[in-house]
Design a protein around this motif. Structure first.
Motif, PDB file in Angstrom:
ATOM      1  N   ASN A 106       0.369  -1.340   0.049  1.00 40.36           N
ATOM      2  CA  ASN A 106      -0.046   0.398  -0.140  1.00 40.36           C
ATOM      3  C   ASN A 106       1.317   0.498   0.247  1.00 40.36           C
ATOM      4  O   ASN A 106       0.350   2.502  -0.197  1.00 40.36           O
ATOM      5  CB  ASN A 106      -0.969   0.372   1.732  1.00 40.36           C
ATOM      6  N   GLU A 107       2.134   1.233   0.171  1.00 37.34           N
ATOM      7  CA  GLU A 107       2.837   1.833   0.703  1.00 37.34           C
ATOM      8  C   GLU A 107       3.508   3.014  -0.888  1.00 37.34           C
ATOM      9  O   GLU A 107       4.700   3.380  -0.967  1.00 37.34           O
ATOM     10  CB  GLU A 107       4.445   2.532   1.517  1.00 37.34           C
ATOM     11  N   GLY A 108       3.508   1.450  -1.921  1.00 40.74           N
ATOM     12  CA  GLY A 108       3.934   1.571  -3.151  1.00 40.74           C
ATOM     13  C   GLY A 108       5.182   0.903  -3.244  1.00 40.74           C
ATOM     14  O   GLY A 108       6.346   0.938  -4.103  1.00 40.74           O
ATOM     15  N   ILE A 109       5.979   0.235  -1.863  1.00 40.76           N
ATOM     16  CA  ILE A 109       6.937  -0.640  -2.145  1.00 40.76           C
ATOM     17  C   ILE A 109       6.939  -2.158  -3.157  1.00 40.76           C
ATOM     18  O   ILE A 109       6.260  -2.865  -2.903  1.00 40.76           O
ATOM     19  CB  ILE A 109       7.899  -1.011  -0.312  1.00 40.76           C
ATOM     20  N   PHE A 110       7.969  -2.115  -3.392  1.00 38.86           N
ATOM     21  CA  PHE A 110       8.051  -3.754  -4.226  1.00 38.86           C
ATOM     22  C   PHE A 110       8.094  -4.710  -2.893  1.00 38.86           C
ATOM     23  O   PHE A 110       8.896  -4.845  -2.338  1.00 38.86           O
ATOM     24  CB  PHE A 110       9.919  -3.350  -4.802  1.00 38.86           C
ATOM     25  N   VAL A 111       7.290  -5.762  -3.688  1.00 38.17           N
ATOM     26  CA  VAL A 111       6.455  -6.761  -2.430  1.00 38.17           C
ATOM     27  C   VAL A 111       7.499  -7.563  -2.795  1.00 38.17           C
ATOM     28  O   VAL A 111       6.946  -8.886  -2.271  1.00 38.17           O
ATOM     29  CB  VAL A 111       6.008  -6.899  -0.569  1.00 38.17           C
ATOM     30  N   GLY A 112       7.281  -8.113  -3.699  1.00 34.84           N
ATOM     31  CA  GLY A 112       7.576  -9.592  -5.253  1.00 34.84           C
ATOM     32  C   GLY A 112       6.717  -9.173  -6.082  1.00 34.84           C
ATOM     33  O   GLY A 112       6.972  -8.431  -6.820  1.00 34.84           O
ATOM     34  N   LEU A 113       6.821 -10.394  -6.624  1.00 34.49           N
ATOM     35  CA  LEU A 113       7.032 -10.706  -8.233  1.00 34.49           C
ATOM     36  C   LEU A 113       5.961 -11.029  -8.644  1.00 34.49           C
ATOM     37  O   LEU A 113       5.770 -12.870  -7.377  1.00 34.49           O
ATOM     38  CB  LEU A 113       8.484 -10.539  -9.167  1.00 34.49           C
ATOM     39  N   VAL A 114       4.617 -11.668  -9.247  1.00 30.13           N
ATOM     40  CA  VAL A 114       3.949 -12.331 -10.246  1.00 30.13           C
ATOM     41  C   VAL A 114       4.139 -12.655 -11.379  1.00 30.13           C
ATOM     42  O   VAL A 114       3.843 -11.556 -11.826  1.00 30.13           O
ATOM     43  CB  VAL A 114       2.740 -12.068  -9.384  1.00 30.13           C
ATOM     44  N   SER A 115       3.934 -14.131 -12.041  1.00 26.94           N
ATOM     45  CA  SER A 115       4.270 -13.959 -13.302  1.00 26.94           C
ATOM     46  C   SER A 115       2.829 -14.928 -13.339  1.00 26.94           C
ATOM     47  O   SER A 115       2.131 -15.407 -12.680  1.00 26.94           O
ATOM     48  CB  SER A 115       5.226 -15.176 -13.760  1.00 26.94           C
ATOM     49  N   SER A 116       2.365 -15.162 -15.347  1.00 30.54           N
ATOM     50  CA  SER A 116       1.359 -15.852 -15.461  1.00 30.54           C
ATOM     51  C   SER A 116       1.136 -17.761 -14.976  1.00 30.54           C
ATOM     52  O   SER A 116       0.373 -17.898 -15.513  1.00 30.54           O
ATOM     53  CB  SER A 116       1.351 -15.848 -16.871  1.00 30.54           C
ATOM     54  N   TRP A 117       2.555 -18.031 -14.765  1.00 31.07           N
ATOM     55  CA  TRP A 117       2.906 -19.259 -14.355  1.00 31.07           C
ATOM     56  C   TRP A 117       2.124 -19.539 -13.028  1.00 31.07           C
ATOM     57  O   TRP A 117       2.029 -20.407 -12.376  1.00 31.07           O
ATOM     58  CB  TRP A 117       4.122 -19.988 -13.729  1.00 31.07           C
ATOM     59  N   ASP A 118       2.191 -18.370 -11.934  1.00 35.82           N
ATOM     60  CA  ASP A 118       1.809 -18.573 -10.860  1.00 35.82           C
ATOM     61  C   ASP A 118       0.346 -18.592 -10.512  1.00 35.82           C
ATOM     62  O   ASP A 118      -0.493 -19.220 -10.050  1.00 35.82           O
ATOM     63  CB  ASP A 118       2.677 -17.013 -10.072  1.00 35.82           C
ATOM     64  N   VAL A 119       0.060 -17.372 -12.100  1.00 38.11           N
ATOM     65  CA  VAL A 119      -1.327 -17.391 -11.669  1.00 38.11           C
ATOM     66  C   VAL A 119      -2.154 -19.000 -11.725  1.00 38.11           C
ATOM     67  O   VAL A 119      -3.137 -18.898 -12.047  1.00 38.11           O
ATOM     68  CB  VAL A 119      -2.257 -15.910 -12.782  1.00 38.11           C
ATOM     69  N   ALA A 120      -2.279 -19.148 -13.167  1.00 36.78           N
ATOM     70  CA  ALA A 120      -2.402 -21.084 -13.678  1.00 36.78           C
ATOM     71  C   ALA A 120      -2.122 -21.970 -12.598  1.00 36.78           C
ATOM     72  O   ALA A 120      -2.572 -22.339 -12.560  1.00 36.78           O
ATOM     73  CB  ALA A 120      -0.994 -21.078 -15.240  1.00 36.78           C
ATOM     74  N   ALA A 121      -0.625 -22.061 -11.686  1.00 39.36           N
ATOM     75  CA  ALA A 121      -0.827 -22.869 -10.592  1.00 39.36           C
ATOM     76  C   ALA A 121      -1.328 -22.421  -9.448  1.00 39.36           C
ATOM     77  O   ALA A 121      -2.402 -23.724  -9.205  1.00 39.36           O
ATOM     78  CB  ALA A 121       0.654 -22.380  -9.939  1.00 39.36           C
ATOM     79  N   GLU A 122      -2.071 -21.146  -9.779  1.00 39.96           N
ATOM     80  CA  GLU A 122      -3.223 -20.719  -8.419  1.00 39.96           C
ATOM     81  C   GLU A 122      -4.546 -21.207  -9.181  1.00 39.96           C
ATOM     82  O   GLU A 122      -5.142 -21.617  -7.631  1.00 39.96           O
ATOM     83  CB  GLU A 122      -3.051 -19.019  -8.617  1.00 39.96           C
ATOM     84  N   CYS A 123      -4.593 -21.377  -9.898  1.00 40.88           N
ATOM     85  CA  CYS A 123      -6.315 -21.752 -10.786  1.00 40.88           C
ATOM     86  C   CYS A 123      -5.750 -23.767 -10.408  1.00 40.88           C
ATOM     87  O   CYS A 123      -7.230 -23.405 -10.045  1.00 40.88           O
ATOM     88  CB  CYS A 123      -6.505 -21.650 -11.716  1.00 40.88           C
ATOM     89  N   ALA A 124      -4.632 -24.330 -11.272  1.00 45.62           N
ATOM     90  CA  ALA A 124      -5.075 -25.807 -10.698  1.00 45.62           C
ATOM     91  C   ALA A 124      -5.308 -25.237  -9.292  1.00 45.62           C
ATOM     92  O   ALA A 124      -6.194 -26.614  -8.872  1.00 45.62           O
ATOM     93  CB  ALA A 124      -3.426 -26.078 -10.607  1.00 45.62           C
ATOM     94  N   ARG A 125      -4.820 -25.374  -8.320  1.00 47.62           N
ATOM     95  CA  ARG A 125      -4.807 -25.395  -6.526  1.00 47.62           C
ATOM     96  C   ARG A 125      -6.452 -24.816  -6.247  1.00 47.62           C
ATOM     97  O   ARG A 125      -6.902 -26.203  -5.550  1.00 47.62           O
ATOM     98  CB  ARG A 125      -4.277 -24.705  -5.911  1.00 47.62           C
ATOM     99  N   ASP A 126      -7.162 -24.173  -6.787  1.00 49.27           N
ATOM    100  CA  ASP A 126      -8.291 -23.563  -6.882  1.00 49.27           C
ATOM    101  C   ASP A 126      -9.371 -25.704  -6.729  1.00 49.27           C
ATOM    102  O   ASP A 126     -10.188 -25.277  -7.060  1.00 49.27           O
ATOM    103  CB  ASP A 126      -8.678 -22.387  -7.317  1.00 49.27           C
ATOM    104  N   ALA A 127      -8.640 -25.694  -8.551  1.00 51.91           N
ATOM    105  CA  ALA A 127      -9.923 -26.472  -9.598  1.00 51.91           C
ATOM    106  C   ALA A 127      -9.903 -28.102  -8.287  1.00 51.91           C
ATOM    107  O   ALA A 127     -10.790 -28.439  -7.639  1.00 51.91           O
ATOM    108  CB  ALA A 127      -9.384 -27.803 -10.349  1.00 51.91           C
TER     109      ALA A 127
END
Length: 142
Positions: A106-127
């Protein structure tokens, strides 16, 4: 699920300085088997990203690997907030035709990186959790 539940935290993101040679980013990607390196300035602020596509393009153009990485990095960083949902990130990736986004708090500080692979893996975990639901912290609830 919030982005913080499946992103790579800043402490584990591979990076190099904007004046590092291109060869440094290439070596990091090959040795660590990653697809991008975040580029930071000497004040430790994220100023760009170098991806496999950037490296392939620079090879095609015959750019010397000793040139600074700032010569080939994508300086237009796409960002998401750590409280954004998986679907918000997926929408950004789809609309902008990108595969990586820098995660800011919320302060605009870099806290991480997210990739399309991360999103796909998260979708698989939800499924796999179905018919139960997962909360923002990733836990499965009946």
């Amino acid at each position: 699920m919030h982005v913080t539940g499946f992103m790579t935290p800043a402490t584990k993101v591979f990076s190099c300085f904007d004046d590092s040679p291109i060869d440094r980013a290439l070596t990091l990607m090959l040795n660590e088997k990653i697809s991008s390196v975040v580029v930071i300035n000497r004040e430790n602020q994220a100023v760009g990203i170098v991806t496999k596509t950037d490296l392939a393009s620079s090879y095609h153009r015959g750019i010397d690997l000793q040139q600074p990485v700032s010569q080939i990095m994508s300086s237009e960083l796409y960002t998401v907030r750590e409280t954004d949902s998986r679907d918000t990130v997926a929408d950004l990736f789809q609309k902008k035709h990108i595969n990586h986004a820098v995660v800011l708090n919320n302060e605009g500080i870099f806290v991480g990186l997210v990739s399309s692979w991360d999103v796909a893996a998260e979708c698989a975990r939800d499924a796999k959790a179905w018919p139960w639901i997962r909360s923002d912290d990733g836990r499965i609830h009946a």
